[in-house]
Design an enzyme around this catalytic site. Sequence first.
Site, PDB file in Angstrom:
ATOM      1  N   GLY A  54       0.803  -1.217   0.000  1.00 27.80           N
ATOM      2  CA  GLY A  54       0.000   0.000   0.000  1.00 27.80           C
ATOM      3  C   GLY A  54       0.835   1.266   0.000  1.00 27.80           C
ATOM      4  N   ILE A  56       1.395   3.445   2.367  1.00 24.30           N
ATOM      5  CA  ILE A  56       2.295   3.504   3.517  1.00 24.30           C
ATOM      6  C   ILE A  56       3.236   2.310   3.501  1.00 24.30           C
ATOM      7  CG2 ILE A  56       2.444   3.427   6.046  1.00 24.30           C
ATOM      8  CD1 ILE A  56      -0.346   4.759   6.092  1.00 24.30           C
ATOM      9  N   ASP A  77       0.638  -8.860   1.683  1.00 29.40           N
ATOM     10  CA  ASP A  77      -0.509  -8.078   1.216  1.00 29.40           C
ATOM     11  C   ASP A  77      -1.421  -8.985   0.402  1.00 29.40           C
ATOM     12  OD1 ASP A  77      -2.230  -5.861   0.606  1.00 29.40           O
ATOM     13  OD2 ASP A  77      -0.490  -4.538   0.729  1.00 29.40           O
ATOM     14  N   ARG A 124      -7.266   7.473   3.595  1.00 35.64           N
ATOM     15  CA  ARG A 124      -8.217   8.583   3.645  1.00 35.64           C
ATOM     16  C   ARG A 124      -8.296   9.268   2.288  1.00 35.64           C
ATOM     17  NH1 ARG A 124      -6.901  12.753   8.215  1.00 35.64           N
ATOM     18  NH2 ARG A 124      -8.939  13.551   7.643  1.00 35.64           N
ATOM     19  N   ARG A 130     -11.277   9.832   9.795  1.00 38.56           N
ATOM     20  CA  ARG A 130     -10.775   8.510  10.179  1.00 38.56           C
ATOM     21  C   ARG A 130     -11.933   7.575  10.521  1.00 38.56           C
ATOM     22  NH1 ARG A 130      -6.522  11.836  11.878  1.00 38.56           N
ATOM     23  NH2 ARG A 130      -4.458  11.098  11.256  1.00 38.56           N
ATOM     24  N   ASN A 137     -11.900  -0.830   7.469  1.00 41.61           N
ATOM     25  CA  ASN A 137     -10.652  -1.190   8.136  1.00 41.61           C
ATOM     26  C   ASN A 137     -10.850  -2.051   9.379  1.00 41.61           C
ATOM     27  OD1 ASN A 137      -9.376   0.193   6.144  1.00 41.61           O
ATOM     28  ND2 ASN A 137      -8.627   1.866   7.414  1.00 41.61           N
ATOM     29  N   ILE A 160      -1.128   0.652  12.829  1.00 38.98           N
ATOM     30  CA  ILE A 160      -1.205   1.936  12.132  1.00 38.98           C
ATOM     31  C   ILE A 160      -2.583   2.151  11.523  1.00 38.98           C
ATOM     32  CG2 ILE A 160      -0.246   3.274  10.195  1.00 38.98           C
ATOM     33  CD1 ILE A 160       2.357   1.661  10.583  1.00 38.98           C
ATOM     34  N   ARG A 196       4.931  15.557  13.558  1.00 42.08           N
ATOM     35  CA  ARG A 196       4.373  16.836  13.104  1.00 42.08           C
ATOM     36  C   ARG A 196       4.544  17.919  14.161  1.00 42.08           C
ATOM     37  NH1 ARG A 196      -0.931  13.877  10.703  1.00 42.08           N
ATOM     38  NH2 ARG A 196      -0.279  13.742   8.515  1.00 42.08           N
ATOM     39  N   HIS A 220      -5.549   9.637  18.282  1.00 41.57           N
ATOM     40  CA  HIS A 220      -4.927   9.827  16.967  1.00 41.57           C
ATOM     41  C   HIS A 220      -5.947  10.305  15.937  1.00 41.57           C
ATOM     42  CE1 HIS A 220      -1.958   9.399  13.864  1.00 41.57           C
ATOM     43  NE2 HIS A 220      -2.608   8.423  13.233  1.00 41.57           N
TER      44      HIS A 220
END
Length: 356
Positions: A54, A56, A77, A124, A130, A137, A160, A196, A220
């Site tokens: 994917g 990520i 995967d 997203r 989310r 998910n 994650i 961040r 999160h």
Amino acid sequence: MQPIPDVNQRIARISAHLHPPKSQMEESSALRRANCRAKGGAPGFKVAILGAAGGIGQPLAMLMKMNPLVSVLHLYDVVNAPGVTADISHMDTGAVVRGFLGQQQLEAALTGMDLIIVPAGVPRKPGMTRDDLFKINAGIVKTLCEGIAKCCPRAIVNLISNPVNSTVPIAAEVFKKAGTYDPKRLLGVTMLDVVRANTFVAEVLGLDPRDVDVPVVGGHAGVTILPLLSQVKPPSSFTQEEISYLTDRIQNGGTEVVEAKAGAGSATLSMAYAAVKFADACLRGLRGDAGVIECAFVSSQVTELPFFASKVRLGRNGIEEVYSLGPLNEYERIGLEKAKKELAGSIEKGVSFIRS
């Protein structure tokens, strides 16, 4: 002159790469025979990435291949795993890479692993929160965690897949049902919020982000992300305007990237970087390094909620200690109450998904 068995092994190894059966996957007996490097790989830990093909997963796989603490890297995967595996395996670093495709190979991907990293799921998109990801998910996380419970119940799990505020409780409930739940070994990855925060605060202060440490607690997603600017290192003071700006930008950093990519993706690269930074901390903890402390969304008694993100000390058993929040200013205390209210619903949503 090389002994004949070594020559034969080398020829078999080359042949397996030049003429792979269907794909270069772990199920291939020819590739298993040829992959003699795997028997004597570099010392280190065995890591599996679930969702390795994917947005990520691919940069995450590349960065984990570069980590000297990783001796074996399993890439799983449901699509495109052979290509990612072939690509990553050409990197001249120590980790042996093996690929696994589809549900039928999940158990093989998981068996014997020390650390499982789970970025699997849909990303997203513009206008999507989310929580919008939950219906898809949640089922993915449930299936993967059932495999983890069966094949590597003692592995450290870095989750994650969003929404983390709900998927971590889902994972916990799956492990409880299987009788394998160890709260010290299940960690929701909130490191991107910290990354961040360090970056944005460094911009305001005119510092190198590598010299800044901002604790980010709560959860999160949105208002559950609570940067504790009163506890920034090095100690710094901010105007109320700066506090509002920084808090808002840290809480909405994911949306900033989604909108900037205009439908072409989410925060995949920075998330992969943050995930690798956190995974490296977990591996250093497993190695026995002292003083490995990071923020994560974990089983907690810091508040009345069963899960909460705060600083944790990592060690050979996963989480060795969960730290309290420390002194909060009035702005942070108000933010904490907002975060807890939102978090409670997200946690219950995850728990109910398994129990109902």
